[in-house]
Design an enzyme around this catalytic site. Structure first.
Site, short mmCIF file in Angstrom:
data_model
loop_
_atom_site.label_atom_id
_atom_site.label_comp_id
_atom_site.label_asym_id
_atom_site.label_seq_id
_atom_site.Cartn_x
_atom_site.Cartn_y
_atom_site.Cartn_z
N ALA A 192 0.87 -1.17 0.00
CA ALA A 192 0.00 0.00 0.00
C ALA A 192 0.92 1.23 0.00
CB ALA A 192 -0.91 -0.01 1.21
N ASP B 220 -2.76 -8.01 -4.65
CA ASP B 220 -2.97 -6.57 -4.82
C ASP B 220 -3.80 -6.04 -3.65
OD1 ASP B 220 -1.66 -6.55 -7.23
OD2 ASP B 220 -3.38 -5.95 -8.43
N ASP C 19 -5.97 -3.22 -3.91
CA ASP C 19 -7.23 -2.57 -4.30
C ASP C 19 -8.28 -3.64 -4.55
OD1 ASP C 19 -5.51 -3.33 -6.37
OD2 ASP C 19 -6.41 -1.96 -7.82
N GLU D 265 3.86 -8.48 -14.06
CA GLU D 265 2.91 -9.54 -14.46
C GLU D 265 3.45 -10.29 -15.68
OE1 GLU D 265 -1.64 -9.27 -14.25
OE2 GLU D 265 -1.23 -8.87 -16.37
C1 UD2 Z 1 -2.49 -5.29 -12.74
C2 UD2 Z 1 -2.24 -6.46 -11.81
C3 UD2 Z 1 -1.12 -6.08 -10.84
C4 UD2 Z 1 0.14 -5.71 -11.58
C5 UD2 Z 1 -0.17 -4.61 -12.57
C6 UD2 Z 1 1.04 -4.37 -13.47
C7 UD2 Z 1 -4.18 -7.80 -11.22
C8 UD2 Z 1 -5.47 -7.82 -10.48
N1 UD2 Z 1 -3.45 -6.69 -11.06
O1 UD2 Z 1 -3.08 -4.33 -11.85
O2 UD2 Z 1 -0.85 -7.15 -9.95
O3 UD2 Z 1 0.65 -6.86 -12.24
O4 UD2 Z 1 -1.29 -4.92 -13.41
O5 UD2 Z 1 0.77 -3.40 -14.40
O6 UD2 Z 1 -3.79 -8.77 -11.83
N2 UD2 Z 1 0.54 -0.10 -5.81
C9 UD2 Z 1 0.67 0.79 -4.74
N3 UD2 Z 1 0.77 2.12 -4.99
C10 UD2 Z 1 0.77 2.63 -6.26
C11 UD2 Z 1 0.63 1.73 -7.33
C12 UD2 Z 1 0.51 0.38 -7.08
O7 UD2 Z 1 0.69 0.38 -3.58
O8 UD2 Z 1 0.87 3.86 -6.40
C13 UD2 Z 1 0.48 -1.54 -5.54
C14 UD2 Z 1 -0.89 -1.94 -4.97
O9 UD2 Z 1 -0.73 -3.03 -4.10
C15 UD2 Z 1 -1.65 -2.33 -6.22
C16 UD2 Z 1 -0.55 -3.01 -7.02
O10 UD2 Z 1 0.64 -2.27 -6.75
O11 UD2 Z 1 -2.76 -3.17 -5.90
C17 UD2 Z 1 -0.77 -3.08 -8.53
O12 UD2 Z 1 -1.07 -1.80 -9.04
P1 UD2 Z 1 -2.48 -1.50 -9.69
O13 UD2 Z 1 -3.53 -2.21 -8.92
O14 UD2 Z 1 -2.65 -0.07 -9.89
O15 UD2 Z 1 -2.30 -2.18 -11.10
P2 UD2 Z 1 -3.44 -2.82 -12.05
O16 UD2 Z 1 -4.78 -2.57 -11.48
O17 UD2 Z 1 -3.19 -2.42 -13.46
#
Ligand code: UD2
Length: 341
Positions: A110, A199, A201, A291
Site C-alpha cells: 500500500a 494486490d 485494491d 505480471e
Molecule cells: C495489474 C495487476 C497487478 C500488476 C499490474 C502491473 C491484477 C489484479 N493486477 O493491476 O498485480 O501486475 O497490473 O501493471 O492482476 N501499488 C501501490 N501504490 C501505487 C501503485 C501500485 O501500492 O501507487 C500496488 C498496490 O498493491 C496495487 C498493485 O501495486 O494493488 C498493482 O497496481 P495496480 O492495482 O494499480 O495495477 P493494475 O490494477 O493495473
C-alpha cells in the site's frame, strides 16, 4: 551337491552341518540384540507414533464416475489441480493444515495513496481469509502512520514494513518482486510456511482458505481464462527478459494473486526481479510490468496449483455461469486519481 550329504547336509549343500549351527546361533543373537537395543532406545522420533488420526469426519465419498465439475478444467496436463468451487472439501483440507500447524503470510503493498484500500482489505480478510488458521498480514508501505487499526481474531497479526516509494506506478508495481525476495530471505522464512501475495485494491467477498496453498500457485487472470493463446498479453518483444514466443504458453496468470512456500516465492520473486533489472539496464519495460515476468516464470516453472478466477474477479466482467463464487473482488478505482499520487 554330494547326494551323500542327505537332506540335512547343509543349505543347498554349500555348508557343512556344524557351520550352519554356528551361523544360526549368531543370527539369533544378532536379532535378539537388535530387539533389546530398539526396546531400550526407542524409535528415533520424539513424539509417540500414532498410526491413525482419531479425528472422525463424515462426508460423501468421492465418486470415480461422477466428477464434481464437468463444465471446467480441474487439472492441468502437468497434474496441477485448478481450484473451483465444488472440487474440494474444506473440512478435510482444514484438518490437514491444522495438523501441520501452518501459519500463512499475506503480503500486500500500500504505497502512497493506495493506503486508502487497506481498511476494507483487512476487514474483509478477517471475515473470509484462512478462517481458523494463523495469519500474519505483512503490509509494505511508505506511510506506516496511515495503516488503519483493524480488530484481529486470535492468531492473527499485522506487521507493518516500511519501504520506499517510487515516482512511477509501474516501478512501484514491479519493485514488489524485489522487496518480496528480500523479505522472504531475511524474515518470512523464519515466520511463516506459505506466502500469499496479492494486490491491495481488492476486497474479500467469500471464503479463501487453505485450498489455495501449495508449493507454487498462480491465478487465472479473469480477463483471459477462456482466451486463445494468441490473445494472451504476454511480452512478445524478444529484447525483453519476459519474452514468450507466440507458440508457447499455457494460461495467462494475474499479477495480483500468487504464492507458495516461502522458498518457492523467494525463487520466483528473485528471478523476476533480476529479469526486471536486466530489462531496465537494456532500456525496456515489459508490457505488463512484473505480471509479464511472472507469466514467463510460470511457463518454465509450472505452478503446482492454479486458482480459478473465483479468486480474482472484477464485476465489470459480469457474472458467468461457471463462476459459483466471487471470492476476491477488484474495488473500483479511478486510475488517474489514485496512481502516481
Ligand atoms: C495489474 C495487476 C497487478 C500488476 C499490474 C502491473 C491484477 C489484479 N493486477 O493491476 O498485480 O501486475 O497490473 O501493471 O492482476 N501499488 C501501490 N501504490 C501505487 C501503485 C501500485 O501500492 O501507487 C500496488 C498496490 O498493491 C496495487 C498493485 O501495486 O494493488 C498493482 O497496481 P495496480 O492495482 O494499480 O495495477 P493494475 O490494477 O493495473
Amino acid at each position: 551337491m554330494d547326494k551323500d550329504q542327505g537332506k540335512t547336509g547343509g543349505v543347498k549343500g554349500y555348508f557343512p552341518k556344524s557351520t550352519l549351527y554356528v551361523m544360526g546361533c549368531t543370527t539369533l543373537l544378532c536379532f535378539s540384540f537388535g530387539y533389546i537395543w530398539n526396546m531400550s532406545n526407542g524409535p528415533c522420533l520424539d513424539t509417540p507414533i500414532k498410526i491413525f488420526s482419531t479425528v472422525k469426519m463424515i462426508y460423501t465419498k468421492p465418486q470415480i464416475l461422477k466428477p464434481p465439475r464437468s463444465d471446467v478444467l480441474m487439472m492441468t496436463p502437468w497434474f496441477a489441480p485448478i481450484v473451483w468451487e465444488g472440487t474440494y472439501n474444506s473440512e478435510i483440507l482444514n484438518e490437514q493444515f491444522r495438523q501441520r500447524n501452518v501459519t500463512v503470510g499475506l503480503t500486500v503493498f500500500a504505497i502512497k495513496k493506495y493506503v486508502v484500500f487497506l481498511k476494507t482489505f483487512l476487514e474483509t480478510a478477517e471475515t473470509y481469509l484462512m478462517v481458523g488458521h494463523r495469519v500474519n498480514y505483512y503490509i509494505f508501505t511508505d506511510r506506516p502512520e496511515e495503516v488503519p487499526k483493524v480488530a484481529l481474531k486470535e492468531g492473527r497479526n499485522v506487521v507493518v514494513l516500511q519501504v520506499q516509494n517510487y515516482p512511477r506506478w509501474q516501478e512501484i508495481s514491479m519493485r514488489r518482486m524485489e522487496m518480496l525476495s528480500l523479505f522472504s530471505q531475511q524474515r518470512f522464512i523464519n515466520e511463516v510456511s506459505y506466502l500469499v501475495c496479492v494486490d491491495v485494491d481488492m476486497r474479500f467477498n467469500d471464503q479463501v482458505g487453505v485450498e489455495i496453498l501449495s508449493d507454487l500457485f498462480g491465478t487465472l487472470h479473469p480477463g483471459f481464462y477462456t482466451a486463445e493463446r494468441r490473445s494472451f498479453t504476454y511480452e512478445h518483444r524478444p529484447a525483453s527478459q519476459a519474452y514468450v514466443p507466440s507458440d508457447e504458453g499455457d494460461f495467462y496468470y494475474a499479477g495480483g494473486f500468487f504464492g507458495g512456500t516461502v522458498t518457492e516465492v523467494y525463487k520466483l520473486t528473485k528471478k523476476c526481479h533480476e529479469a526486471i533489472m536486466v530489462d531496465k539496464a537494456n532500456g525496456i519495460e515489459a508490457i505488463w510490468q512484473e505480471e509479464s515476468h511472472l507469466n514467463k516464470y510460470f511457463l518454465y516453472h509450472k505452478p503446482t496449483k492454479i486458482l480459478s478466477p473465483e479468486y480474482l474477479w472484477d464485476d465489470n466482467l459480469g457474472r458467468p455461469e461457471i463462476l459459483k463464487k466471487r471470492r476476491f473482488l477488484a474495488v473500483p478505482k479511478n486510475h488517474a486519481a489514485i496512481r502516481n499520487k
